[in-house]
Design a protein around this motif. Sequence first.
Motif, PDB file in Angstrom:
ATOM      1  N   MET A  45      -7.867 -27.511  -3.701  1.00 39.68           N
ATOM      2  CA  MET A  45      -8.534 -26.307  -4.203  1.00 39.68           C
ATOM      3  C   MET A  45      -8.472 -24.981  -3.351  1.00 39.68           C
ATOM      4  N   PHE A  46      -8.927 -25.215  -1.952  1.00 43.08           N
ATOM      5  CA  PHE A  46      -8.709 -24.277  -0.915  1.00 43.08           C
ATOM      6  C   PHE A  46      -7.413 -23.816  -0.678  1.00 43.08           C
ATOM      7  N   ASN A  47      -6.483 -24.531  -0.610  1.00 38.36           N
ATOM      8  CA  ASN A  47      -4.985 -24.302  -0.546  1.00 38.36           C
ATOM      9  C   ASN A  47      -4.463 -23.260  -1.549  1.00 38.36           C
ATOM     10  N   GLU A  48      -4.679 -23.854  -2.992  1.00 39.32           N
ATOM     11  CA  GLU A  48      -4.172 -23.263  -3.987  1.00 39.32           C
ATOM     12  C   GLU A  48      -4.869 -21.659  -4.244  1.00 39.32           C
ATOM     13  N   SER A  49      -6.289 -21.526  -3.791  1.00 38.87           N
ATOM     14  CA  SER A  49      -6.809 -20.379  -4.028  1.00 38.87           C
ATOM     15  C   SER A  49      -6.595 -19.449  -2.651  1.00 38.87           C
ATOM     16  N   ASN A  50      -5.814 -19.867  -1.699  1.00 38.96           N
ATOM     17  CA  ASN A  50      -5.475 -19.188  -0.376  1.00 38.96           C
ATOM     18  C   ASN A  50      -6.748 -18.905   0.267  1.00 38.96           C
ATOM     19  N   ILE A  51      -7.943 -19.694  -0.001  1.00 36.30           N
ATOM     20  CA  ILE A  51      -9.065 -19.472   1.173  1.00 36.30           C
ATOM     21  C   ILE A  51      -8.739 -20.160   2.358  1.00 36.30           C
ATOM     22  N   ASN A  52      -9.217 -19.329   3.392  1.00 39.52           N
ATOM     23  CA  ASN A  52      -8.979 -19.817   4.659  1.00 39.52           C
ATOM     24  C   ASN A  52     -10.023 -20.625   5.072  1.00 39.52           C
ATOM     25  N   TYR A  53      -9.973 -21.811   4.840  1.00 39.54           N
ATOM     26  CA  TYR A  53     -11.222 -22.753   5.080  1.00 39.54           C
ATOM     27  C   TYR A  53     -10.873 -23.530   6.376  1.00 39.54           C
ATOM     28  N   ASN A  54     -11.370 -23.193   7.620  1.00 41.37           N
ATOM     29  CA  ASN A  54     -10.793 -23.992   8.547  1.00 41.37           C
ATOM     30  C   ASN A  54     -11.651 -25.228   8.974  1.00 41.37           C
ATOM     31  N   VAL A  55     -12.675 -25.411   8.220  1.00 45.40           N
ATOM     32  CA  VAL A  55     -13.430 -26.735   8.445  1.00 45.40           C
ATOM     33  C   VAL A  55     -12.716 -28.108   7.946  1.00 45.40           C
ATOM     34  N   ASN A  56     -13.065 -29.110   8.923  1.00 45.50           N
ATOM     35  CA  ASN A  56     -12.417 -30.316   8.276  1.00 45.50           C
ATOM     36  C   ASN A  56     -13.295 -30.754   7.108  1.00 45.50           C
ATOM     37  N   VAL A  57     -12.697 -30.811   5.981  1.00 47.70           N
ATOM     38  CA  VAL A  57     -13.463 -31.118   4.604  1.00 47.70           C
ATOM     39  C   VAL A  57     -13.978 -32.504   4.786  1.00 47.70           C
ATOM     40  N   ALA A  58     -13.139 -33.683   5.158  1.00 42.48           N
ATOM     41  CA  ALA A  58     -13.548 -34.888   5.157  1.00 42.48           C
ATOM     42  C   ALA A  58     -14.803 -35.021   6.118  1.00 42.48           C
ATOM     43  N   SER A  59     -14.769 -34.352   7.264  1.00 45.37           N
ATOM     44  CA  SER A  59     -16.052 -34.617   8.153  1.00 45.37           C
ATOM     45  C   SER A  59     -17.311 -33.982   7.177  1.00 45.37           C
ATOM     46  N   ARG A  60     -17.083 -33.082   6.712  1.00 44.63           N
ATOM     47  CA  ARG A  60     -18.297 -32.468   5.799  1.00 44.63           C
ATOM     48  C   ARG A  60     -18.739 -33.491   4.968  1.00 44.63           C
ATOM     49  N   PHE A  61     -17.952 -34.091   4.053  1.00 45.05           N
ATOM     50  CA  PHE A  61     -17.896 -35.022   3.292  1.00 45.05           C
ATOM     51  C   PHE A  61     -18.894 -36.357   3.826  1.00 45.05           C
ATOM     52  N   THR A  62     -18.356 -36.819   4.966  1.00 46.99           N
ATOM     53  CA  THR A  62     -19.026 -37.812   5.667  1.00 46.99           C
ATOM     54  C   THR A  62     -20.380 -37.479   6.384  1.00 46.99           C
ATOM     55  N   GLU A  63     -20.521 -36.293   6.616  1.00 46.39           N
ATOM     56  CA  GLU A  63     -21.793 -35.762   7.101  1.00 46.39           C
ATOM     57  C   GLU A  63     -22.990 -35.760   5.903  1.00 46.39           C
ATOM     58  N   LEU A  64     -22.450 -35.285   4.740  1.00 41.54           N
ATOM     59  CA  LEU A  64     -23.207 -35.236   3.531  1.00 41.54           C
ATOM     60  C   LEU A  64     -23.589 -36.532   3.018  1.00 41.54           C
ATOM     61  N   ARG A  65     -22.609 -37.340   3.183  1.00 34.15           N
ATOM     62  CA  ARG A  65     -22.943 -39.019   2.708  1.00 34.15           C
ATOM     63  C   ARG A  65     -23.774 -39.611   3.634  1.00 34.15           C
ATOM     64  N   GLU A  66     -23.777 -39.497   4.903  1.00 42.69           N
ATOM     65  CA  GLU A  66     -24.548 -40.131   5.737  1.00 42.69           C
ATOM     66  C   GLU A  66     -26.019 -39.429   6.097  1.00 42.69           C
ATOM     67  N   ALA A  67     -26.081 -38.224   5.621  1.00 40.43           N
ATOM     68  CA  ALA A  67     -27.651 -37.707   5.275  1.00 40.43           C
ATOM     69  C   ALA A  67     -28.270 -37.927   4.033  1.00 40.43           C
ATOM     70  N   GLY A  68     -27.345 -38.580   2.984  1.00 42.68           N
ATOM     71  CA  GLY A  68     -27.876 -39.023   1.778  1.00 42.68           C
ATOM     72  C   GLY A  68     -27.773 -37.880   0.659  1.00 42.68           C
ATOM     73  N   TYR A  69     -27.056 -36.907   0.805  1.00 41.74           N
ATOM     74  CA  TYR A  69     -26.987 -35.737  -0.016  1.00 41.74           C
ATOM     75  C   TYR A  69     -25.848 -36.116  -1.303  1.00 41.74           C
ATOM     76  N   ILE A  70     -24.839 -36.973  -0.818  1.00 40.77           N
ATOM     77  CA  ILE A  70     -23.758 -37.531  -1.740  1.00 40.77           C
ATOM     78  C   ILE A  70     -23.756 -38.847  -1.482  1.00 40.77           C
ATOM     79  N   LYS A  71     -22.931 -39.506  -2.648  1.00 36.14           N
ATOM     80  CA  LYS A  71     -22.868 -41.169  -2.594  1.00 36.14           C
ATOM     81  C   LYS A  71     -21.539 -41.207  -3.170  1.00 36.14           C
ATOM     82  N   ILE A  72     -20.906 -42.339  -2.748  1.00 33.33           N
ATOM     83  CA  ILE A  72     -19.606 -42.509  -3.422  1.00 33.33           C
ATOM     84  C   ILE A  72     -19.697 -43.432  -4.611  1.00 33.33           C
ATOM     85  N   LEU A  73     -19.026 -42.536  -5.703  1.00 34.04           N
ATOM     86  CA  LEU A  73     -19.197 -42.909  -7.144  1.00 34.04           C
ATOM     87  C   LEU A  73     -18.193 -44.087  -7.467  1.00 34.04           C
ATOM     88  N   GLY A  74     -16.951 -44.080  -6.740  1.00 41.05           N
ATOM     89  CA  GLY A  74     -15.775 -44.819  -7.023  1.00 41.05           C
ATOM     90  C   GLY A  74     -14.664 -44.341  -6.371  1.00 41.05           C
TER      91      GLY A  74
END
Length: 146
Positions: A45-74
């Motif tokens: 999504m970031f690449n298609e919309s030309n948003i300069n997003y320099n954060v590691n997206v996978a790391s943010r997902f891991t941090e959110l999961r570890e903090a209990g904000y998101i869970k793996i659905l499948g």
Amino acid sequence: METITRENSRKAYSDIKPKLSEKKRQIFEIIVALGEATPQQLVEMFNESNINYNVNVASRFTELREAGYIKILGNKLNEKSNKLNAVYTPTTKDERINIINKKYQEFTDIKNELINDLNLNLSPLTKENVVKQLMKINILISNLTK
């Protein structure tokens, strides 16, 4: 049912929004809006919309999961890589409390084991490493309540 789930996700988001850092908040907002997402979807999504997003997206997902904000659905097949990607969804308030309680217990158990190790006749170097690990565990415990 999906409408109720999305409403619950948005309500849970409004309760925790101020507690997230900017980068985590941005990722979390997108997951809440979509209802479910993979890190790879967000990168695309970031690449298609030309948003300069320099954060590691996978790391943010891991941090959110570890903090209990998101869970793996499948899992979902990524058609480009032909690999399975984890699909995440926001947690409910009760789910997050359960995750935090479980993490707290895990960290406390590790902390107690490290304290027991300090009581042994360890070399100064080993004691120094144990103290560093204790400090890391204390930070992880304090981060659970943020």
